[in-house]
Design an enzyme around this catalytic site. Structure first.
Site, short mmCIF file in Angstrom:
data_model
loop_
_atom_site.label_atom_id
_atom_site.label_comp_id
_atom_site.label_asym_id
_atom_site.label_seq_id
_atom_site.Cartn_x
_atom_site.Cartn_y
_atom_site.Cartn_z
N LYS A 116 0.81 -1.22 0.00
CA LYS A 116 0.00 0.00 0.00
C LYS A 116 0.84 1.27 0.00
O LYS A 116 0.45 2.29 -0.57
CB LYS A 116 -0.95 -0.01 1.20
CG LYS A 116 -1.88 -1.22 1.29
CD LYS A 116 -2.78 -1.33 0.08
CE LYS A 116 -3.82 -2.42 0.24
NZ LYS A 116 -3.28 -3.77 0.23
N GLU A 200 -3.06 7.64 7.48
CA GLU A 200 -3.83 8.51 6.62
C GLU A 200 -4.83 9.31 7.45
O GLU A 200 -5.28 8.85 8.51
CB GLU A 200 -4.62 7.71 5.59
CG GLU A 200 -3.79 7.06 4.51
CD GLU A 200 -4.62 6.30 3.51
OE1 GLU A 200 -4.09 5.99 2.44
OE2 GLU A 200 -5.81 6.02 3.78
N LYS A 201 -5.18 10.47 6.97
CA LYS A 201 -6.28 11.23 7.57
C LYS A 201 -7.55 10.39 7.50
O LYS A 201 -7.85 9.78 6.48
CB LYS A 201 -6.46 12.54 6.81
CG LYS A 201 -7.65 13.38 7.25
CD LYS A 201 -7.43 14.00 8.62
CE LYS A 201 -8.62 14.90 8.99
NZ LYS A 201 -8.48 15.36 10.39
N LEU A 203 -11.31 10.02 7.08
CA LEU A 203 -12.45 10.78 6.56
C LEU A 203 -13.73 10.33 7.25
O LEU A 203 -14.01 9.14 7.35
CB LEU A 203 -12.55 10.57 5.05
CG LEU A 203 -11.29 10.94 4.24
CD1 LEU A 203 -11.52 10.67 2.76
CD2 LEU A 203 -10.90 12.39 4.47
N GLU A 275 -9.53 1.87 -6.24
CA GLU A 275 -10.50 2.21 -5.20
C GLU A 275 -10.19 3.57 -4.58
O GLU A 275 -9.03 3.89 -4.28
CB GLU A 275 -10.53 1.12 -4.12
CG GLU A 275 -10.82 -0.26 -4.70
CD GLU A 275 -11.25 -1.26 -3.65
OE1 GLU A 275 -11.11 -0.96 -2.45
OE2 GLU A 275 -11.72 -2.35 -4.03
N GLU A 287 -6.48 2.12 -2.80
CA GLU A 287 -5.67 0.98 -3.24
C GLU A 287 -6.09 0.56 -4.63
O GLU A 287 -7.14 0.98 -5.14
CB GLU A 287 -5.82 -0.19 -2.26
CG GLU A 287 -7.23 -0.76 -2.18
CD GLU A 287 -7.35 -1.90 -1.19
OE1 GLU A 287 -6.33 -2.27 -0.59
OE2 GLU A 287 -8.46 -2.41 -1.02
N ARG A 291 -6.86 -7.65 -9.97
CA ARG A 291 -7.60 -8.88 -10.26
C ARG A 291 -9.01 -8.51 -10.64
O ARG A 291 -9.41 -7.35 -10.57
CB ARG A 291 -7.62 -9.79 -9.02
CG ARG A 291 -8.16 -9.07 -7.79
CD ARG A 291 -8.37 -9.99 -6.61
NE ARG A 291 -8.58 -9.28 -5.36
CZ ARG A 291 -9.69 -8.68 -4.96
NH1 ARG A 291 -10.74 -8.66 -5.78
NH2 ARG A 291 -9.77 -8.08 -3.80
N ARG A 337 -24.45 -9.37 -1.88
CA ARG A 337 -23.71 -10.59 -1.59
C ARG A 337 -24.50 -11.42 -0.58
O ARG A 337 -24.88 -10.92 0.49
CB ARG A 337 -22.34 -10.27 -1.00
CG ARG A 337 -21.46 -9.42 -1.91
CD ARG A 337 -20.06 -9.34 -1.36
NE ARG A 337 -19.23 -8.40 -2.12
CZ ARG A 337 -17.91 -8.32 -2.03
NH1 ARG A 337 -17.27 -9.13 -1.18
NH2 ARG A 337 -17.23 -7.45 -2.74
#
Length: 446
Positions: A116, A200-201, A203, A275, A287, A291, A337
């Site tokens: 990442k 990371e900040k 959100l 994403e 990220e 696939r 799903r």
């Protein structure tokens, strides 16, 4: 074109690849564990090979067994599906070294996007917006606190090699940082064998928007619109829809063009998903999944493009069959799903399916590998199917989804179908006014 493809996976994605291959005139090999000897993919493939006992590490993650199966059956190529070895660069490299074609991106791209921290640096250099935070790995509590003070609390500590919400901690105040930093590193080490984390900040009210991209060996790169995957529980997607009910067309075109350009500049081959978090009209890269995604049927429903067949064609060296200026997004699609889980406690519910009936009618698709009399094994992911519906607009799509869920029968095990009906009844979902935190907050209040 390939003569024979081995599918290094199980369940509905193995069956999905088999169907695409059959329509392309390509023979198929299904591999399976002893627990999956009676699986639908095994029954429908042209050939099948048992590759080990039930635990994934001894079968679907057993690289030597999979390569041996490909060799003895004379397969030309290997499709990894999603999960298991699909984003394992070593596997992709070994497939190529043993003379087979890996139906997926180059190993170096899997490697680069799988870390990442490296992925964030790579996409930033290629023009994609990223979430404010650490420029790379965070080695100490002191360095982490300094980054947090610059970014401002709350922050999110994330595993560099992570996924599925593991190795992830939200920190809302400075006094919490040290404990959660150590917890995140421990979880990362336990789950991924790598304790590298970054910051990371955090959100507060973002949407999860992902862009489907494709590249080929001829320098072509396209995007196929977005999917909104904001209905989540513990960072696991439950509902996906396309297009997003909140994304304006100009924003779609803007981020799609950036994503396609990134694919072109990287020389990326095959299917991928980039994403983002989307908040207050701004995108932030999270990220890239190198696939095919679980939720790929949503994109297929609004574009009419078979993404699995496209993967196979591109891997065989053919150019993309669709051009950017000919892509049209038609109507609205939603996927739910269906997991073999208690809809209230989310405890897995493996066992024998005593009654099974799938819904039908215009615009309804049900992707599953279960059947009446099938025993759902306890060793793997609990997802047993995906119900996807398409309509001329979101309102029609929601009505069709309710009708299709009501038609679906899965008895003998508990499923999350009642949960999806409940979600459909919530006003925020009806209006599209939800964030990635909405479902968990709503479930806590039930």
């Amino acid at each position: 074109m390939f003569k024979k493809v081995l599918i290094a996976n199980r369940g509905e994605i193995a069956l999905r690849v088999i169907r695409a291959c059959k329509e392309m005139g390509v023979q198929t090999v299904a591999v399976h564990s002893t627990a999956d000897a009676n699986a639908m993919a095994v029954r429908l493939a042209d050939e099948s090979v048992c590759i080990g006992p039930p635990p994934g590490k001894d079968s679907y993650l057993n690289i030597p067994s999979i390569l041996t199966a490909a060799a003895i059956t004379g397969a030309d190529a290997i499709h990894p599906g999603y999960g298991f070895l699909s984003e394992n660069a070593q596997f992709a490299r070994m497939v190529e070294e043993h003379g087979f074609t890996f139906i997926g991106p180059k190993p170096e791209h899997i490697e680069k996007m799988g870390d990442k921290v490296t992925a964030k640096k790579t996409v930033q250099a290629l023009g994609l917006p990223v979430v404010p935070g650490s420029p790379g790995a965070v080695e100490s509590v002191e360095d982490g606190l300094e980054i947090c003070r610059d970014a401002g609390f709350p922050v999110l500590i994330k595993a560099a090699s992570g996924g599925g919400g593991k190795g992830m901690q939200v920190v809302r105040a400075e006094e919490e940082f040290e404990e959660k930093f150590n917890t995140a590193r421990s979880e990362a080490k336990a789950n991924f064998g790598d304790d590298t984390v970054y910051i990371e900040k955090y959100l507060e009210k973002p949407r999860h928007i992902e862009i489907q991209v494709f590249g080929d060996t001829h320098g072509n790169a396209i995007h196929l619109g977005e999917r909104d995957c904001s209905i989540q529980r513990r960072h696991q997607k439950l509902v996906e829809e396309a297009p997003s009910p909140v994304l304006p067309e100009d924003k779609r075109n803007e981020i799609g063009a950036l994503a396609a350009n990134m694919v072109r500049e990287m020389g990326y081959i095959g299917a991928g998903t980039i994403e983002f978090l989307y908040e207050n009209g701004e995108f932030y890269f999270m990220e890239m999944n190198t696939r095919i995604q679980v939720e790929h049927p949503v994109t297929e429903m609004i574009t009419g493009i078979d993404l699995i067949a496209e993967q196979i064609r591109v891997a065989a060296g053919q150019p993309l069959s669709v051009k950017k200026d000919r892509i049209r997004l038609r109507g609205h699609a939603i996927e739910v799903r269906i997991n073999a889980e208690d809809p209230d406690t989310f405890i897995p519910s493996p066992g024998k399916v005593t009654q099974f009936h799938t819904p039908g009618g215009l615009g309804v698709r049900f992707d599953s590998a279960i059947y009446q009399g099938y025993t759902i094994p306890p060793y793997y992911d609990s997802m047993i199917g995906k119900l996807i519906v398409h309509g001329r607009n979101r309102e029609e799509c929601l009505r069709r989804l309710r009708r299709a869920i009501m038609e679906t029968v899965v008895e003998g095990v508990k499923t999350t179908l009642p949960l999806h009906l409940w979600i459909l009844d919530q006003e925020e979902f009806k209006t599209g006014d939800y964030t990635i935190h909405w479902l968990e907050n709503k479930l806590a209040d039930r």
